[in-house]
Write a protein that holds these residues in place. Structure first.
Motif, short mmCIF file in Angstrom:
data_model
loop_
_atom_site.label_atom_id
_atom_site.label_comp_id
_atom_site.label_asym_id
_atom_site.label_seq_id
_atom_site.Cartn_x
_atom_site.Cartn_y
_atom_site.Cartn_z
N MET A 214 31.62 40.01 17.32
CA MET A 214 32.33 41.17 17.84
C MET A 214 33.83 40.97 17.64
N GLU A 215 34.49 42.03 17.28
CA GLU A 215 35.94 41.98 17.04
C GLU A 215 36.70 41.73 18.35
N THR A 216 37.74 40.91 18.26
CA THR A 216 38.52 40.59 19.45
C THR A 216 39.95 41.08 19.31
N ARG A 217 40.63 41.14 20.45
CA ARG A 217 42.04 41.51 20.50
C ARG A 217 42.78 40.43 21.27
N VAL A 218 44.03 40.26 20.95
CA VAL A 218 44.89 39.36 21.72
C VAL A 218 45.70 40.24 22.66
N ALA A 219 45.78 39.80 23.91
CA ALA A 219 46.50 40.57 24.93
C ALA A 219 47.19 39.62 25.89
N VAL A 220 48.16 40.18 26.60
CA VAL A 220 48.83 39.48 27.69
C VAL A 220 48.58 40.30 28.94
N MET A 221 48.09 39.63 29.98
CA MET A 221 47.82 40.29 31.24
C MET A 221 48.77 39.72 32.29
N SER A 222 49.50 40.58 32.98
CA SER A 222 50.45 40.15 34.01
C SER A 222 49.98 40.65 35.36
N MET A 223 50.06 39.77 36.35
CA MET A 223 49.60 40.10 37.69
C MET A 223 50.66 39.75 38.72
N ILE A 224 50.78 40.61 39.71
CA ILE A 224 51.61 40.34 40.89
C ILE A 224 50.64 40.28 42.07
N VAL A 225 50.64 39.13 42.75
CA VAL A 225 49.73 38.93 43.87
C VAL A 225 50.56 38.96 45.16
N GLU A 226 50.36 40.00 45.95
CA GLU A 226 51.10 40.17 47.20
C GLU A 226 50.25 39.81 48.42
N ASN A 227 48.97 39.59 48.22
CA ASN A 227 48.05 39.25 49.31
C ASN A 227 47.44 37.89 49.00
N SER A 228 47.92 36.86 49.67
CA SER A 228 47.45 35.49 49.38
C SER A 228 45.98 35.30 49.69
N ASP A 229 45.37 36.19 50.48
CA ASP A 229 43.95 36.09 50.78
C ASP A 229 43.08 36.33 49.54
N THR A 230 43.64 36.94 48.50
CA THR A 230 42.87 37.23 47.29
C THR A 230 42.97 36.15 46.22
N VAL A 231 43.81 35.14 46.45
CA VAL A 231 44.06 34.14 45.41
C VAL A 231 42.78 33.41 44.99
N GLU A 232 41.95 33.04 45.95
CA GLU A 232 40.71 32.32 45.63
C GLU A 232 39.78 33.18 44.78
N THR A 233 39.65 34.46 45.13
CA THR A 233 38.81 35.37 44.35
C THR A 233 39.39 35.56 42.95
N LEU A 234 40.70 35.72 42.86
CA LEU A 234 41.36 35.89 41.57
C LEU A 234 41.14 34.66 40.69
N ASN A 235 41.33 33.48 41.25
CA ASN A 235 41.09 32.26 40.47
C ASN A 235 39.65 32.15 40.01
N GLY A 236 38.71 32.61 40.84
CA GLY A 236 37.30 32.62 40.44
C GLY A 236 37.06 33.54 39.26
N LEU A 237 37.70 34.71 39.26
CA LEU A 237 37.57 35.64 38.13
C LEU A 237 38.14 35.04 36.85
N LEU A 238 39.33 34.43 36.98
CA LEU A 238 39.94 33.82 35.80
C LEU A 238 39.08 32.68 35.27
N HIS A 239 38.45 31.93 36.15
CA HIS A 239 37.56 30.86 35.72
C HIS A 239 36.33 31.45 35.00
N GLU A 240 35.82 32.54 35.53
CA GLU A 240 34.65 33.21 34.93
C GLU A 240 34.94 33.66 33.49
N TYR A 241 36.16 34.09 33.23
CA TYR A 241 36.56 34.54 31.90
C TYR A 241 37.31 33.46 31.12
N GLY A 242 37.24 32.23 31.59
CA GLY A 242 38.00 31.12 31.02
C GLY A 242 37.78 30.88 29.54
N GLN A 243 36.60 31.19 29.04
CA GLN A 243 36.33 30.97 27.61
C GLN A 243 37.22 31.82 26.71
#
Length: 86
Positions: free
Chosen positions: A1-30
């Protein structure tokens, strides 16, 4: 499948979501080329950027999941170049 290169920028204002966010980034780590996180303590926020090489649908799915987190804003910029395989 064809891929694209991208840059994703995030601003996290709620520290309660950091663990969930890190889990998502780990899930897409490949697909993640690199990641930079900056804690901005003066404003009690975190600024995170990732470079990603993945199918466009995968990048959009990740952005959507991140954007649904409480207190997290996300924007994605895509390269015009297409190619590679995931």
């Amino acid at each position: 499948m064809e891929t694209r290169v991208a840059v994703m920028s995030m601003i996290v204002e709620n520290s309660d979501t950091v663990e969930t966010l890190n889990g998502l980034l780990h899930e897409y780590g490949q697909y993640i080329i690199g990641r930079m996180g900056i804690p901005y303590r003066a404003r009690d926020i975190n600024i995170i950027s990732i470079a990603i090489d993945a199918p466009q649908d995968t990048i959009s799915a990740l952005a959507g999941r991140i954007g649904s987190l409480s207190g997290v804003s996300v924007k994605t910029a895509f390269s015009n170049q297409k190619g590679g395989t995931a």
